[in-house]
Design a protein around this motif. Structure first.
Motif, short mmCIF file in Angstrom:
data_model
loop_
_atom_site.label_atom_id
_atom_site.label_comp_id
_atom_site.label_asym_id
_atom_site.label_seq_id
_atom_site.Cartn_x
_atom_site.Cartn_y
_atom_site.Cartn_z
N GLU A 115 -27.48 -39.35 19.69
CA GLU A 115 -26.43 -38.92 18.78
C GLU A 115 -26.53 -39.62 17.43
O GLU A 115 -26.92 -40.80 17.34
CB GLU A 115 -25.05 -39.21 19.38
CG GLU A 115 -24.77 -38.44 20.65
CD GLU A 115 -23.42 -38.74 21.26
OE1 GLU A 115 -23.10 -38.16 22.32
OE2 GLU A 115 -22.67 -39.56 20.68
N ALA A 116 -26.17 -38.88 16.39
CA ALA A 116 -26.01 -39.43 15.05
C ALA A 116 -24.58 -39.10 14.62
O ALA A 116 -24.13 -37.96 14.77
CB ALA A 116 -27.02 -38.81 14.08
N ILE A 207 -18.83 -32.60 22.20
CA ILE A 207 -19.65 -33.79 22.43
C ILE A 207 -18.77 -34.95 22.85
O ILE A 207 -19.05 -35.64 23.84
CB ILE A 207 -20.44 -34.16 21.15
CG1 ILE A 207 -21.38 -33.02 20.76
CG2 ILE A 207 -21.22 -35.45 21.36
CD1 ILE A 207 -22.04 -33.22 19.40
N SER A 208 -17.71 -35.19 22.09
CA SER A 208 -16.79 -36.31 22.38
C SER A 208 -15.95 -36.02 23.60
O SER A 208 -15.57 -34.86 23.86
CB SER A 208 -15.88 -36.57 21.17
OG SER A 208 -16.63 -36.88 20.02
N ALA A 382 -13.83 -28.59 15.70
CA ALA A 382 -14.67 -27.47 16.12
C ALA A 382 -16.05 -28.01 16.51
O ALA A 382 -16.46 -29.09 16.05
CB ALA A 382 -14.80 -26.44 15.00
N ALA A 383 -16.74 -27.24 17.34
CA ALA A 383 -18.08 -27.64 17.79
C ALA A 383 -18.97 -26.41 17.94
O ALA A 383 -18.49 -25.32 18.28
CB ALA A 383 -18.00 -28.38 19.13
N VAL A 384 -20.26 -26.61 17.66
CA VAL A 384 -21.26 -25.56 17.83
C VAL A 384 -22.39 -26.14 18.66
O VAL A 384 -22.89 -27.23 18.37
CB VAL A 384 -21.81 -25.06 16.47
CG1 VAL A 384 -22.86 -23.98 16.70
CG2 VAL A 384 -20.68 -24.53 15.60
N THR A 385 -22.80 -25.41 19.69
CA THR A 385 -23.91 -25.84 20.54
C THR A 385 -24.95 -24.74 20.61
O THR A 385 -24.62 -23.57 20.86
CB THR A 385 -23.41 -26.17 21.97
OG1 THR A 385 -22.39 -27.16 21.91
CG2 THR A 385 -24.55 -26.68 22.82
N TYR A 386 -26.21 -25.12 20.38
CA TYR A 386 -27.31 -24.15 20.41
C TYR A 386 -28.40 -24.63 21.36
O TYR A 386 -28.84 -25.78 21.28
CB TYR A 386 -27.90 -23.95 19.00
CG TYR A 386 -28.99 -22.92 18.95
CD1 TYR A 386 -28.69 -21.56 19.01
CD2 TYR A 386 -30.33 -23.29 18.86
CE1 TYR A 386 -29.70 -20.60 18.97
CE2 TYR A 386 -31.34 -22.35 18.82
CZ TYR A 386 -31.02 -21.00 18.88
OH TYR A 386 -32.00 -20.05 18.86
N GLY A 387 -28.83 -23.75 22.26
CA GLY A 387 -29.90 -24.09 23.19
C GLY A 387 -31.26 -23.89 22.55
O GLY A 387 -31.71 -22.75 22.36
N THR A 414 -23.54 -35.26 15.67
CA THR A 414 -24.57 -34.32 16.10
C THR A 414 -25.32 -34.93 17.28
O THR A 414 -25.50 -36.15 17.34
CB THR A 414 -25.55 -33.96 14.96
OG1 THR A 414 -26.48 -32.97 15.44
CG2 THR A 414 -26.31 -35.19 14.50
N GLN A 415 -25.72 -34.08 18.20
CA GLN A 415 -26.32 -34.57 19.45
C GLN A 415 -27.48 -33.69 19.87
O GLN A 415 -27.39 -32.46 19.86
CB GLN A 415 -25.27 -34.58 20.57
CG GLN A 415 -25.79 -35.04 21.92
CD GLN A 415 -24.80 -34.74 23.03
OE1 GLN A 415 -24.76 -33.65 23.56
NE2 GLN A 415 -24.01 -35.74 23.39
#
Length: 420
Positions: A115-116, A207-208, A382-387, A414-415
């Protein structure tokens, strides 16, 4: 008789081969020759013993040349080199069989998360003035390795190793327990060891961790007895918590009782519905509150949790959860209470949408009460996750939190995560 002939023949060949060497290399003494001869005899004897144990029947092959008693006689029996090779192959197959048997019983799983983050904390409160300012960092946030073993029918074991930078260094045994289950006999199970007791659900698309987890997650050395079927999972757990009542003896007197239900998919097509309730006899034993108490409190304070998780066509998701204390802690028993009686509670509400098989977006609104500067009383984001690839994801989230003491925090994380 044949074994004796083989031994005599080996001895004769060995001596014949070694005599020229003695003539050429005078350094080798008669004593050394005898030592090598004895070693060769002993090796032949040991291999013959293995042959007798593992070959109960004579293995047939094409007849060899008449009189070749070492490589195979005219009687059609295998010669010694071929018999030795067969023995070695059988021993290798047995070893591979043992390894293969355990390989089918052992399952490895793991997570690596890097994570950053950037944090901007705004405080005008003298008590939290040291947090004021902004900061950023890159961390190896999580490394998990889980080992699950199906020992025999009805008996399983699990060990989970966890490493979190600046938190669980060196590696911590996060979980380690044995499970006894009735499987196809009776719908009962027993877990005993160290694990997270079934208080709370903590499902999230961010993430959190949600505030409900920060307040209520509880890991203890415990015993859990449960009943499970297609619809219901009911359990009771007992453990000796680390926070005791003042003046009382140290005993196994903390417990958790909970029930969760799941609607079978075949009953309502395209819908997934899971919900549950749970109770803990002393919420001060949670991982979050335990370090905020002096180790002893006047009276135990119970805790309550309720959650509901709904999905539709595996594209739309709703998560709602409440977790909090059922009574007030005495003034001064919590490090963040400011000398007042506090009854901490939290809740989390999330909506998520899987736009594609790889892309998911989510929003949340969470908060609580009587949290001081321990956790935000209001937080949204808000969060966005991309595979990126199979079992590999990249996520980005933004959270804005407001605390009861008027502090504010903006957090961007970001993770990059890999699961296996």
């Amino acid at each position: 008789m044949k074994k004796g002939l083989i031994g005599i023949f080996l001895t004769f060949i060995t001596v014949s081969l070694m005599i020229p060497s003695v003539c050429v290399c005078e350094e080798m003494s008669n004593y050394e020759l005898m030592q090598e001869l004895n070693a060769l005899k002993e090796k032949t004897r040991m291999l013959e013993e293995k042959l007798n144990k593992q070959e109960k029947e004579e293995i047939k092959k094409e007849p060899a040349q008449e009189g070749d008693k070492f490589h195979g006689g005219a009687e059609g029996k295998l010669g010694l080199p071929e018999r030795i090779r067969r023995i070695e192959e059988q021993m290798e197959q047995k070893q591979e069989g043992v390894l293969g048997k355990w390989a089918d019983k052992i399952t490895l799983s793991g997570v690596i998360e890097v994570e950053a983050c950037y944090e901007d904390y705004d405080s005008d409160n003298p008590a939290t003035k040291d947090k004021d300012g902004d900061s950023s960092d890159i961390t190896l946030a999580t490394v998990e390795l889980g080992v699950d073993v199906d020992i025999i029918k009805h008996v399983k074991g699990r060990v989970l190793f966890l490493w979190e930078e600046d938190d669980t260094e060196p590696v911590d045994v996060d979980e380690g327990f044995i499970t006894l289950d009735g499987e196809d006999v009776v719908p009962l199970y027993l877990n005993v060891g160290k694990f997270y007791v079934p208080f709370g659900n903590f499902e999230s698309h961010f993430i959190s961790d949600p505030l409900t987890l920060e307040l209520g997650e509880t890991r203890e050395s415990a015993l859990t007895v449960g009943y499970v079927n297609e619809w219901l999972d009911f359990s009771v757990s007992a453990f000796n918590g680390d926070v005791d009542e003042i003046g009382e003896d140290n005993h196994i007197e903390s417990f958790v009782a909970g029930a969760s239900f799941s609607v079978p998919e075949e009953l309502i097509s395209n819908f997934g519905i899971t919900g549950g309730l749970s109770y803990i006899s002393n919420i001060a034993d949670s991982d979050g509150l335990e370090g905020e108490t002096p180790g002893e409190i006047k009276d135990y304070v119970g805790g309550f949790n309720a959650f509901l998780s709904i999905s539709f066509t595996d594209k739309f998701f709703l998560e709602f959860e409440y977790l909090g204390a059922l009574d007030e802690f005495k003034a001064g028993e919590l490090s963040f209470d400011g000398g007042k009686k506090f009854q901490p509670e939290t809740w989390n509400f999330e909506l998520a949408y899987a736009a594609t098989d790889r892309l998911e977006v989510a929003v949340k609104y969470e908060g609580g009460d009587d949290l001081g500067d321990f956790l935000p009383e209001d937080q949204y984001g808000a969060a966005v996750t991309y595979g990126l690839f199979e079992n590999t994801s990249l996520a980005l989230e933004y959270l804005h939190g407001e605390f009861e003491n008027d502090d504010e925090r903006d957090l961007i994380t970001t993770q990059l995560a890999v699961e296996f």
